[in-house]
Design a protein around this motif. Structure first.
Motif, PDB file in Angstrom:
ATOM      1  N   LYS A   1       0.841  -1.212   0.000  1.00 10.38           N
ATOM      2  CA  LYS A   1       0.000   0.000   0.000  1.00 10.38           C
ATOM      3  C   LYS A   1       0.870   1.255   0.000  1.00 10.38           C
ATOM      4  CE  LYS A   1      -3.987  -1.972   2.359  1.00 10.38           C
ATOM      5  NZ  LYS A   1      -4.834  -1.910   3.564  1.00 10.38           N
ATOM      6  N   PHE A   2       1.933   1.213   0.774  1.00 12.90           N
ATOM      7  CA  PHE A   2       2.843   2.359   0.837  1.00 12.90           C
ATOM      8  C   PHE A   2       3.498   2.612  -0.521  1.00 12.90           C
ATOM      9  CE2 PHE A   2       7.089   4.131   1.715  1.00 12.90           C
ATOM     10  CZ  PHE A   2       6.703   5.316   2.328  1.00 12.90           C
ATOM     11  N   ILE A   3       3.921   1.561  -1.184  1.00 14.40           N
ATOM     12  CA  ILE A   3       4.557   1.691  -2.498  1.00 14.40           C
ATOM     13  C   ILE A   3       3.554   2.216  -3.528  1.00 14.40           C
ATOM     14  CG2 ILE A   3       5.595   0.380  -4.392  1.00 14.40           C
ATOM     15  CD1 ILE A   3       6.947  -1.359  -2.239  1.00 14.40           C
ATOM     16  N   ILE A   4       2.307   1.745  -3.459  1.00 11.13           N
ATOM     17  CA  ILE A   4       1.276   2.216  -4.384  1.00 11.13           C
ATOM     18  C   ILE A   4       1.007   3.700  -4.180  1.00 11.13           C
ATOM     19  CG2 ILE A   4      -1.179   2.039  -4.945  1.00 11.13           C
ATOM     20  CD1 ILE A   4      -0.917  -0.999  -4.453  1.00 11.13           C
ATOM     21  N   VAL A   5       0.918   4.135  -2.912  1.00 12.03           N
ATOM     22  CA  VAL A   5       0.668   5.552  -2.611  1.00 12.03           C
ATOM     23  C   VAL A   5       1.824   6.413  -3.110  1.00 12.03           C
ATOM     24  CG1 VAL A   5       0.457   7.238  -0.730  1.00 12.03           C
ATOM     25  CG2 VAL A   5      -0.859   5.112  -0.664  1.00 12.03           C
ATOM     26  N   ILE A   6       3.040   5.977  -2.887  1.00 12.24           N
ATOM     27  CA  ILE A   6       4.216   6.724  -3.372  1.00 12.24           C
ATOM     28  C   ILE A   6       4.197   6.785  -4.900  1.00 12.24           C
ATOM     29  CG2 ILE A   6       6.748   6.714  -3.521  1.00 12.24           C
ATOM     30  CD1 ILE A   6       5.761   7.605  -0.830  1.00 12.24           C
ATOM     31  N   GLY A   7       3.883   5.686  -5.551  1.00  9.79           N
ATOM     32  CA  GLY A   7       3.829   5.652  -7.016  1.00  9.79           C
ATOM     33  C   GLY A   7       2.771   6.587  -7.569  1.00  9.79           C
ATOM     34  N   LEU A   8       1.594   6.592  -6.973  1.00  4.14           N
ATOM     35  CA  LEU A   8       0.527   7.492  -7.419  1.00  4.14           C
ATOM     36  C   LEU A   8       0.899   8.955  -7.194  1.00  4.14           C
ATOM     37  CD1 LEU A   8      -2.643   5.558  -6.196  1.00  4.14           C
ATOM     38  CD2 LEU A   8      -1.846   5.855  -8.550  1.00  4.14           C
ATOM     39  N   THR A   9       1.541   9.236  -6.072  1.00  3.86           N
ATOM     40  CA  THR A   9       1.959  10.612  -5.780  1.00  3.86           C
ATOM     41  C   THR A   9       2.990  11.097  -6.792  1.00  3.86           C
ATOM     42  OG1 THR A   9       1.561  10.243  -3.426  1.00  3.86           O
ATOM     43  CG2 THR A   9       2.932  12.131  -4.023  1.00  3.86           C
ATOM     44  N   LEU A  10       3.970  10.279  -7.077  1.00  2.00           N
ATOM     45  CA  LEU A  10       4.982  10.661  -8.070  1.00  2.00           C
ATOM     46  C   LEU A  10       4.377  10.796  -9.457  1.00  2.00           C
ATOM     47  CD1 LEU A  10       8.039   8.510  -6.913  1.00  2.00           C
ATOM     48  CD2 LEU A  10       7.712  10.986  -6.675  1.00  2.00           C
ATOM     49  N   GLY A  11       3.444   9.910  -9.786  1.00  2.00           N
ATOM     50  CA  GLY A  11       2.760  10.003 -11.074  1.00  2.00           C
ATOM     51  C   GLY A  11       1.968  11.293 -11.192  1.00  2.00           C
ATOM     52  N   ALA A  12       1.313  11.705 -10.118  1.00  2.00           N
ATOM     53  CA  ALA A  12       0.528  12.944 -10.131  1.00  2.00           C
ATOM     54  C   ALA A  12       1.428  14.158 -10.338  1.00  2.00           C
ATOM     55  CB  ALA A  12      -0.254  13.088  -8.836  1.00  2.00           C
ATOM     56  N   LEU A  13       2.642  14.108  -9.818  1.00  2.00           N
ATOM     57  CA  LEU A  13       3.564  15.238  -9.984  1.00  2.00           C
ATOM     58  C   LEU A  13       3.930  15.457 -11.445  1.00  2.00           C
ATOM     59  CD1 LEU A  13       5.973  14.741  -6.962  1.00  2.00           C
ATOM     60  CD2 LEU A  13       4.223  16.488  -7.233  1.00  2.00           C
ATOM     61  N   PHE A  14       3.992  14.397 -12.219  1.00  2.00           N
ATOM     62  CA  PHE A  14       4.376  14.520 -13.624  1.00  2.00           C
ATOM     63  C   PHE A  14       3.183  14.685 -14.551  1.00  2.00           C
ATOM     64  CE2 PHE A  14       8.004  12.309 -11.733  1.00  2.00           C
ATOM     65  CZ  PHE A  14       9.015  13.164 -12.131  1.00  2.00           C
ATOM     66  N   VAL A  15       2.032  14.162 -14.165  1.00  2.00           N
ATOM     67  CA  VAL A  15       0.862  14.183 -15.047  1.00  2.00           C
ATOM     68  C   VAL A  15       0.023  15.445 -14.853  1.00  2.00           C
ATOM     69  CG1 VAL A  15      -1.284  13.001 -15.603  1.00  2.00           C
ATOM     70  CG2 VAL A  15       0.794  11.680 -15.201  1.00  2.00           C
ATOM     71  N   VAL A  16      -0.213  15.830 -13.610  1.00  2.00           N
ATOM     72  CA  VAL A  16      -1.067  16.985 -13.331  1.00  2.00           C
ATOM     73  C   VAL A  16      -0.307  18.266 -13.645  1.00  2.00           C
ATOM     74  CG1 VAL A  16      -2.323  18.221 -11.525  1.00  2.00           C
ATOM     75  CG2 VAL A  16      -2.291  15.723 -11.538  1.00  2.00           C
ATOM     76  N   PRO A  17      -0.845  19.115 -14.504  1.00  2.00           N
ATOM     77  CA  PRO A  17      -0.158  20.367 -14.819  1.00  2.00           C
ATOM     78  C   PRO A  17      -0.201  21.331 -13.639  1.00  2.00           C
ATOM     79  CG  PRO A  17      -2.287  20.291 -15.885  1.00  2.00           C
ATOM     80  CD  PRO A  17      -2.077  18.956 -15.241  1.00  2.00           C
ATOM     81  N   LYS A  18       0.752  22.191 -13.587  1.00  2.00           N
ATOM     82  CA  LYS A  18       0.828  23.168 -12.513  1.00  2.00           C
ATOM     83  C   LYS A  18      -0.149  24.309 -12.788  1.00  2.00           C
ATOM     84  CE  LYS A  18       5.122  21.657 -10.904  1.00  2.00           C
ATOM     85  NZ  LYS A  18       4.911  20.310 -11.238  1.00  2.00           N
ATOM     86  N   LEU A  19      -0.863  24.728 -11.778  1.00  2.00           N
ATOM     87  CA  LEU A  19      -1.832  25.806 -11.896  1.00  2.00           C
ATOM     88  C   LEU A  19      -1.102  27.139 -11.954  1.00  2.00           C
ATOM     89  CD1 LEU A  19      -4.896  26.317 -11.894  1.00  2.00           C
ATOM     90  CD2 LEU A  19      -4.743  26.596  -9.432  1.00  2.00           C
TER      91      LEU A  19
END
Length: 90
Positions: A4-22
């Protein structure tokens, strides 16, 4: 638990690259005429950072109206603030 910890870290890192900065962009033009009078046209907008530039027809119409009245642009400013950068970098 470790998975679960690895999945959360992976999703967080993915969001940093996928979600554009406001970003919030402020643009202001100062116009003056030969009598020494000055006026300002101003606009700001918030976007998701997909494009390099945005346009606002009201801002351009304001500038065009004053140019038709004999004003000239004496100063043009544009400022971009990355509003969401702090939240995404945590």
């Amino acid at each position: 638990m470790k998975a679960k910890f690895i999945i959360v870290i992976g999703l967080t890192l993915g969001a940093l690259f996928v979600v554009p900065k406001l970003e919030t962009t402020y643009q202001k033009a100062t116009l003056s005429n030969d009598k020494g009078e000055t006026v300002q046209c101003e606009v700001n907008w918030t976007g998701l950072g997909f494009g390099d530039s945005l346009s606002d027809s009201k801002y351009q119409a304001c500038i065009d109206d004053y140019i038709d009245q004999g004003y000239v642009i004496s100063r043009n400013e544009k400022r971009v603030e990355k509003v969401g950068a702090q939240l995404l970098s945590l």
